[in-house]
Write an enzyme that holds these catalytic residues in place. Sequence first.
Site, PDB file in Angstrom:
ATOM      1  N   VAL A  58       0.810  -1.223   0.000  1.00  0.00           N
ATOM      2  CA  VAL A  58       0.000   0.000   0.000  1.00  0.00           C
ATOM      3  C   VAL A  58       0.840   1.269   0.000  1.00  0.00           C
ATOM      4  O   VAL A  58       0.324   2.359  -0.293  1.00  0.00           O
ATOM      5  CB  VAL A  58      -0.980   0.040   1.189  1.00  0.00           C
ATOM      6  N   SER A 140      -5.886   3.778  15.923  1.00  0.00           N
ATOM      7  CA  SER A 140      -5.484   3.113  17.165  1.00  0.00           C
ATOM      8  C   SER A 140      -5.721   4.048  18.344  1.00  0.00           C
ATOM      9  O   SER A 140      -5.551   5.270  18.234  1.00  0.00           O
ATOM     10  CB  SER A 140      -4.007   2.730  17.121  1.00  0.00           C
ATOM     11  N   TYR A 153       4.951   4.829  16.433  1.00  0.00           N
ATOM     12  CA  TYR A 153       3.700   4.208  15.995  1.00  0.00           C
ATOM     13  C   TYR A 153       2.520   5.095  16.381  1.00  0.00           C
ATOM     14  O   TYR A 153       1.631   5.362  15.565  1.00  0.00           O
ATOM     15  CB  TYR A 153       3.563   2.826  16.638  1.00  0.00           C
ATOM     16  N   ALA A 155       2.495   8.241  16.883  1.00  0.00           N
ATOM     17  CA  ALA A 155       2.510   9.462  16.079  1.00  0.00           C
ATOM     18  C   ALA A 155       1.880   9.232  14.708  1.00  0.00           C
ATOM     19  O   ALA A 155       1.131  10.074  14.207  1.00  0.00           O
ATOM     20  CB  ALA A 155       3.938   9.979  15.933  1.00  0.00           C
ATOM     21  N   LYS A 157      -0.389   7.017  13.966  1.00  0.00           N
ATOM     22  CA  LYS A 157      -1.828   6.815  14.118  1.00  0.00           C
ATOM     23  C   LYS A 157      -2.536   8.133  14.460  1.00  0.00           C
ATOM     24  O   LYS A 157      -3.661   8.372  14.001  1.00  0.00           O
ATOM     25  CB  LYS A 157      -2.100   5.761  15.187  1.00  0.00           C
TER      26      LYS A 157
END
Length: 253
Positions: A58, A140, A153, A155, A157
């Site tokens: 992606v 999240s 992670y 940051a 989300k």
Amino acid sequence: MKKTAVVTGAASGIGRRSVERLLNAGWTVWALDLSHEKLAAFETPDCTGRYYYRACDVSSASEIKEVFEAVSRENQSIDALICSAGVTLVGSLMDFPEEATDKLIDVNLKGPWLTIRGAYPLLKYNSNMADPARIVIVGSVSGIRPKVGSGMYSATKAALHTLTGVLAVELAKDGITVNAVAPGTTDTPMAQQAAENAGSSGFQLSGNSPLGRIADADDIVDAIEFFLGGSAKYVNGTVLPVDGGTRAAYSRG
């Protein structure tokens, strides 16, 4: 009326369960993930002609372009896009590798953005204000309540949640809604791997919620299905925590 959805991150966890439940509900589903073999394993006689799959990164604009060209050859329009592809990489921010940062940004933030842009012409083709096409993004609770050991992670989300709100406004004129679910700790292979890789970073899973357990994939897909259904046709730009009250419990100190 038959409906069609595209699901990223479809080979495991929340994405996989989304595919299974959409197929069971009669949808046609295009499943995207890095693993062609895992996607192929879902194919059963019951979903012949309704299940399509493509290996796809992606974070690659060229691969996203090729995928949606393939989708458009079979479907003039799609009714829903579920952006579930993501990675969890943990570690102290002071020691976090640059290449890991790049991967988190590429998959968790750039990936949904590219996917939504690729899907946009198909989403708006038959959309209308009375029954909009739907985009659901898997964010999240870490993007709402950052955690030590998963700062980068969290940051990505948090940025993804911001993207959700902006896209909701930009695409509303085309009859497309954009919402996000924000899972807490969920029993998926990705969460298990993150816990195993925690090392000395200070990261740990939140554990049981006030409801006495962690989530399973179906808990999150229940919320995704709400956003896809008729009861959510006027819900737009929302980030919905699905964590059994974990965030609320922590906010009380």
